[in-house]
Design a protein around this motif. Structure first.
Motif, mmCIF file in Angstrom:
data_model
loop_
_atom_site.group_PDB
_atom_site.id
_atom_site.type_symbol
_atom_site.label_atom_id
_atom_site.label_comp_id
_atom_site.label_asym_id
_atom_site.label_seq_id
_atom_site.Cartn_x
_atom_site.Cartn_y
_atom_site.Cartn_z
ATOM 1 N N MET A 15 0.826 -1.206 0.000
ATOM 2 C CA MET A 15 0.000 0.000 0.000
ATOM 3 C C MET A 15 0.862 1.259 0.000
ATOM 4 N N GLY A 16 2.003 1.201 0.655
ATOM 5 C CA GLY A 16 2.902 2.349 0.673
ATOM 6 C C GLY A 16 3.489 2.667 -0.684
ATOM 7 N N LYS A 17 3.517 1.696 -1.580
ATOM 8 C CA LYS A 17 4.068 1.901 -2.917
ATOM 9 C C LYS A 17 3.057 2.520 -3.884
ATOM 10 N N VAL A 18 1.770 2.436 -3.571
ATOM 11 C CA VAL A 18 0.746 2.924 -4.513
ATOM 12 C C VAL A 18 -0.014 4.123 -3.972
ATOM 13 N N SER A 19 0.260 4.497 -2.730
ATOM 14 C CA SER A 19 -0.499 5.585 -2.113
ATOM 15 C C SER A 19 0.396 6.420 -1.208
ATOM 16 N N PRO A 20 0.188 7.742 -1.200
ATOM 17 C CA PRO A 20 0.966 8.589 -0.296
ATOM 18 C C PRO A 20 0.402 8.630 1.120
ATOM 19 N N ASN A 21 -0.749 7.961 1.356
ATOM 20 C CA ASN A 21 -1.362 7.992 2.679
ATOM 21 C C ASN A 21 -0.573 7.153 3.679
ATOM 22 N N ASP A 22 -0.802 7.429 4.955
ATOM 23 C CA ASP A 22 -0.131 6.736 6.048
ATOM 24 C C ASP A 22 -0.963 5.513 6.446
ATOM 25 N N GLU A 48 -10.948 7.520 3.148
ATOM 26 C CA GLU A 48 -10.614 7.720 1.743
ATOM 27 C C GLU A 48 -9.105 7.836 1.586
ATOM 28 N N ILE A 49 -8.590 7.201 0.537
ATOM 29 C CA ILE A 49 -7.158 7.281 0.240
ATOM 30 C C ILE A 49 -6.962 7.608 -1.240
ATOM 31 N N GLU A 50 -5.779 8.111 -1.556
ATOM 32 C CA GLU A 50 -5.347 8.216 -2.942
ATOM 33 C C GLU A 50 -4.660 6.900 -3.296
ATOM 34 N N ILE A 51 -4.888 6.449 -4.514
ATOM 35 C CA ILE A 51 -4.240 5.200 -4.928
ATOM 36 C C ILE A 51 -4.015 5.265 -6.431
ATOM 37 N N GLY A 52 -2.762 5.076 -6.846
ATOM 38 C CA GLY A 52 -2.442 5.317 -8.242
ATOM 39 C C GLY A 52 -2.802 6.762 -8.560
ATOM 40 N N MET A 53 -3.619 6.961 -9.589
ATOM 41 C CA MET A 53 -4.117 8.302 -9.914
ATOM 42 C C MET A 53 -5.603 8.426 -9.584
ATOM 43 N N GLY A 54 -6.101 7.493 -8.760
ATOM 44 C CA GLY A 54 -7.509 7.509 -8.403
ATOM 45 C C GLY A 54 -7.720 7.617 -6.907
ATOM 46 N N LEU A 55 -8.953 7.358 -6.529
ATOM 47 C CA LEU A 55 -9.344 7.395 -5.124
ATOM 48 C C LEU A 55 -10.009 6.088 -4.746
ATOM 49 N N ALA A 56 -9.913 5.725 -3.476
ATOM 50 C CA ALA A 56 -10.583 4.532 -2.956
ATOM 51 C C ALA A 56 -10.933 4.773 -1.497
ATOM 52 N N ARG A 57 -11.818 3.965 -0.991
ATOM 53 C CA ARG A 57 -12.088 3.941 0.449
ATOM 54 C C ARG A 57 -11.486 2.652 0.982
ATOM 55 N N GLN A 80 -12.917 3.301 -12.022
ATOM 56 C CA GLN A 80 -11.491 3.393 -11.725
ATOM 57 C C GLN A 80 -10.873 2.042 -11.342
ATOM 58 N N ALA A 81 -11.691 1.004 -11.268
ATOM 59 C CA ALA A 81 -11.211 -0.277 -10.731
ATOM 60 C C ALA A 81 -10.067 -0.855 -11.540
ATOM 61 N N ALA A 82 -10.165 -0.810 -12.876
ATOM 62 C CA ALA A 82 -9.100 -1.387 -13.696
ATOM 63 C C ALA A 82 -7.790 -0.631 -13.483
ATOM 64 N N HIS A 83 -7.873 0.687 -13.405
ATOM 65 C CA HIS A 83 -6.657 1.479 -13.170
ATOM 66 C C HIS A 83 -6.020 1.127 -11.824
ATOM 67 N N VAL A 84 -6.821 1.047 -10.788
ATOM 68 C CA VAL A 84 -6.285 0.738 -9.455
ATOM 69 C C VAL A 84 -5.654 -0.655 -9.453
ATOM 70 N N PHE A 85 -6.303 -1.612 -10.117
ATOM 71 C CA PHE A 85 -5.719 -2.958 -10.207
ATOM 72 C C PHE A 85 -4.358 -2.910 -10.883
ATOM 73 N N GLU A 86 -4.269 -2.181 -11.985
ATOM 74 C CA GLU A 86 -3.004 -2.110 -12.720
ATOM 75 C C GLU A 86 -1.909 -1.469 -11.868
ATOM 76 N N ALA A 87 -2.281 -0.449 -11.101
ATOM 77 C CA ALA A 87 -1.296 0.200 -10.224
ATOM 78 C C ALA A 87 -0.802 -0.754 -9.147
ATOM 79 N N LEU A 88 -1.730 -1.518 -8.558
ATOM 80 C CA LEU A 88 -1.350 -2.487 -7.528
ATOM 81 C C LEU A 88 -0.478 -3.597 -8.112
ATOM 82 N N GLU A 89 -0.850 -4.064 -9.292
ATOM 83 C CA GLU A 89 -0.089 -5.145 -9.909
ATOM 84 C C GLU A 89 1.332 -4.694 -10.231
ATOM 85 N N ALA A 90 1.466 -3.490 -10.769
ATOM 86 C CA ALA A 90 2.802 -2.996 -11.120
ATOM 87 C C ALA A 90 3.667 -2.834 -9.876
#
Length: 815
Positions: free
Chosen positions: A596-603, A616-625, A645-655
């Motif tokens: 999670m630390g690699k895909v989001s600037p949140n603590d 709510e968090i930022e993740i990749g270039m999107g938002l999630a809860r 935004q689900a496909a984008h968030v998945f791709e960010a997590l996978e990378a």
């Protein structure tokens, strides 16, 4: 003489087959004198009159077996009560196995029968030949005999039930077609019908749809979902056979066939692998005691095997080649209960060729349900609330029922997936998962990744009662979650928003746990019934002062929505299904925080995001809860992401996951991880019949918060003590597998069944949960016994625990 149609009734039952007659009979027995049954033509003229009339007691669960045994006992005594011969005879039944896989199945069924107190005996091929001298047993390798099974005359049973209903004050009228079910303020208000060309209206607040293969069309008129479709069902009856005496009912499921001796003739019926749907364009108006055209070519493969199995058929003349329609449902289970769309609209339909053995018990159960306002015991297997709205689609039904008829006699392998009518509901990342080796299963229409194939591995199930072809895949996924990090797509979760001025007080009344928490807190809770049984197992997240998000299993969404809406009363609250608006990606495992630390600037530290909170968090270039909860017993987050935004968030997590060894995981792994942690599964380990304290969920109950549904039952149980406990078992032999319904043996005596099972890859053996009676016993006394699990007749030693065997103090989820 035409019977007069009354102007009002307490209930109107639509359909005069065995199901409708049974409901009328049992309601009248309960004292409902103003019961009216309407039949469009003549009693039994749809499916009942041509049913085979097999009475097999053993069903897939204890309560379905309870209903079948009730039917058997009722049919035995009906003749004395009504004077109508039911043809009921307990000549027993035999099921034979021609393969090792089928032997395992029928021996497992025999163990289950013993657990359900059904008289059963495993017999040798030689004993089969003695009991059934006409049978070729050269390739029979195993058999099971149930001496109290039998057969009956279906039409006469329906007539006897109708007569018994009349004797107790019910009115039964033939030749009346229902044209509309009237409604007012969200509930049934009357029935409009036509008799001899004249239109009548009966004022009533209760209707029972027992219309059989007309049930879907009738329900659709009222906006109610009853997904069923008719199929052609074939059997032949021979000419009289010299010397043919009374024989047990015989089932040869490996050849899709059943045999019944009746009056010196032999009936051969079939549940062929690919069935023929019928009535796609509706059923004609004058359909009454009708047969469908013969299809000798369709039946020929069954008959060819039958001649080898029963050589006398080669010379016995065929008296009748019969083809008649019967209704089938998408999951081979019938429908019972109150429809969620309309109060007072009850259903008893869709019997999948077991209507005769089911209807006696089903009529009793539905009558009790209508009389008491709650089912007499857990009936979730057949509850109409499991039906999904899309399933009434005729194209879907036509395709699905080609399969479900044949599944009655197919091998009932664990994890067997439906092959037809697939791909209806998909996650936004479905194609991503498919490209990465996902092998999908289906629940409530949702395509869900069950396991991931390795490169070059065949992407399909190879079914077995032993280790299936994905066992090692599950092991790798499971251990990745325990030691690294895994990703699960749980978009199929049901998501319900409850909002409005009274949202908090409403949920406080329905939920056993404390819901008055700060915004952003997540509460694990149950909704209970007045008996303390569990109606729903869920998490509730407070989004704001007036809004909550409830998350439930996808399979129970319609049930949970119905339960919530049923109890709104005068509350200023809105209940909305928002399941399709958000996808859910679960990141689980000890490396979840690192990912999670690699895909989001949140603590994501414990201080900033403790267990049981959402934000709510930022993740990749999107938002999630991000919800910090777990169903696998590890550190992790459920990420609720807008579907766009689900496909984008998945791709960010996978990378990002490539650096930390992220593993894509399926639902089989989710289940094996949760069972190691002894997390309960609704519908198996916890039902509306299971008391929340006996299920070991007292930690989620707050009686001190004030009144809520089930509170009094909880307090009574606390005073009286538990009568049984849910126990976790681990087989000491690492080789056998547990699935569901294996017999639990305590000090040499069967005391219950395994409610759910899977393989614990971290604990090193098969894990199961099951209830153990414990009246007056301490925890130490419960655990002081010797336990075994009976699997297909073989007893395997098991360790027992009341605390989770994996991480009993839940330290890993809070790390």
């Amino acid at each position: 003489m035409t019977k007069a149609i009354p102007s009002k009734a307490r209930v109107v039952i639509i359909g005069g087959g065995v199901s409708g007659c049974s409901v009328a009979y049992h309601l009248a027995k309960l004292g409902w004198t103003d019961v009216v049954l309407l039949e469009r033509k003549q009693l039994t003229c749809g499916t009942t009159w041509h049913a085979a009339g097999l009475i097999g007691q053993l069903r897939a669960s204890q309560n379905m077996t309870r209903l079948a045994k009730y039917s058997r006992d009722l049919y035995v005594k009906l003749e004395a009560e009504t004077g109508i011969g039911t043809g009921m005879k307990q000549n027993g039944s035999i099921t034979v196995a021609l393969t090792e896989e089928r032997r395992e199945e029928i021996y497992r069924q025999a163990s289950l029968a013993r657990a359900f107190n059904v008289d059963v005996r495993e017999i040798t091929p030689g004993e089969v030949k003695e009991m059934y001298p006409h049978l070729n047993v050269s390739d029979v390798i195993a058999a099971v005999h149930l001496p109290l099974d039998g057969q009956c005359d279906p039409a006469n049973i329906a007539m006897a039930l109708a007569k018994g209903a009349r004797r107790n004050g019910a009115t039964v009228i033939e030749g009346v077609k229902v044209t509309a079910v009237e409604k007012r303020d969200g509930r049934v208000s009357g029935v409009t019908c036509v008799q001899n060309g004249e239109t009548f209206t009966i004022a009533t607040e209760n209707v029972v749809n027992a219309a059989g293969m007309w049930g879907r069309e009738l329900a659709n008129m009222s906006g109610v979902t009853v997904p069923l479709h008719a199929c052609e069902h074939f059997y032949i009856v021979t000419e009289p056979v010299v010397g043919l005496k009374s024989l047990p009912v015989l089932r040869v499921p490996d050849e899709c066939a059943y045999y019944k001796e009746d009056a010196g003739k032999m009936l051969l019926g079939a549940f062929e692998p690919v069935a023929k749907p019928w009535g796609m364009d509706g059923i004609r108006e004058d359909f009454c005691f009708d047969q469908l055209p013969e299809d000798v070519d369709h039946f020929a493969p069954i008959l060819e095997k039958a001649v080898n199995r029963m050589p006398m058929l080669e010379t016995a003349g065929i008296h009748t080649f019969f083809n008649g329609p019967e209704s089938f449902t998408p999951d081979d289970r019938y429908y019972l209960g109150e429809a969620p769309e309309l109060k007072g609209y009850w259903v008893a339909a869709g019997y999948n060729s077991i209507g005769i053995v089911s209807s006696g018990g089903a009529g009793m159960a539905l009558a009790q349900w209508m009389n008491d306002g709650e089912p007499p015991f857990d009936l979730w297997e057949v509850d109409i609330r499991r039906a999904q709205p899309f399933q009434k689609n005729r194209t879907y039904l036509r395709e699905r029922v080609t399969e479900t008829l044949g599944l009655l006699y197919a091998d009932h392998f664990p994890y067997r997936q439906m092959a037809t009518a697939r791909g209806v509901r998909r996650s936004p990342i479905h194609e991503h998962l498919k490209a990465r080796g996902a092998v999908f299963g289906e629940v409530a229409g949702w395509e869900r990744a069950n396991w991931f194939a390795r490169p070059g591995q065949e992407r399909e199930y190879k079914y077995s009662w032993k280790r299936q072809n994905w066992f090692e895949n599950q092991r790798d996924e499971h251990l990745a979650v325990r030691t690294g990090v895994g990703l699960f797509d749980m978009t199929s979760f049901g998501k319900i928003r409850v909002e409005g001025r009274d949202a908090l007080s409403f949920l406080q009344r329905l939920c056993a746990n404390q819901m008055d928490v700060a915004a952003g807190r997540i509460v694990y809770t149950q909704m209970l019934n007045a008996r303390g049984g569990i109606e729903s197992d869920l998490t509730g997240t407070r989004l704001s002062e007036t809004a909550f998000l409830l998350v439930v299993p996808g399979a129970t969404l319609q049930r949970d929505l119905a339960w919530l809406r049923k109890h709104i009363a005068d509350a200023f609250v809105v209940v909305t299904d928002v399941s399709a608006s958000e996808s859910v990606l679960c990141i689980m495992g000890p490396k979840a925080r690192e990912l999670m630390g690699k895909v989001s600037p949140n603590d994501f530290s414990n201080a900033a995001h403790p267990f049981g909170t959402a934000r709510e968090i930022e993740i990749g270039m999107g938002l999630a809860r991000a919800h910090r909860v777990t169903y696998v017993g590890e550190l992790g987050w459920e990420l609720y992401v807008s579907t766009d935004q689900a496909a984008h968030v998945f791709e960010a997590l996978e990378a990002a996951g490539r650096d930390v060894g992220l593993k894509l995981c399926g639902l089989h792994t989710l289940d094996s991880c949760r069972i190691e942690k002894a997390f309960r599964h609704f519908g198996h380990d916890i039902t509306d019949e299971d008391h929340v304290l006996e299920a070991g969920l007292g930690f989620a109950v707050r009686t001190q918060k004030g009144e809520f549904i089930g509170r009094d039952a909880v307090l009574r149980k606390q005073d009286k003590g538990l009568s049984r406990r849910l126990v976790q078992f681990r087989l000491t032999d690492p080789d056998p597998l547990l699935f569901h319904n294996e017999a639990v043996v305590r000090d040499g005596k069967i005391v219950g069944t395994v409610t759910s099972g899977n393989y614990g890859h971290h604990l090193g053996g098969a894990i199961g949960l099951g209830y153990v009676p414990c009246i007056g016993e301490s925890e130490a006394e419960v655990l002081g016994s010797a336990y075994e699990i009976e699997i297909a007749g073989t007893r395997v030693r098991a360790e027992a625990s009341l605390a989770p065997m994996y991480d009993p103090k839940a330290e890993r989820v809070r790390v």
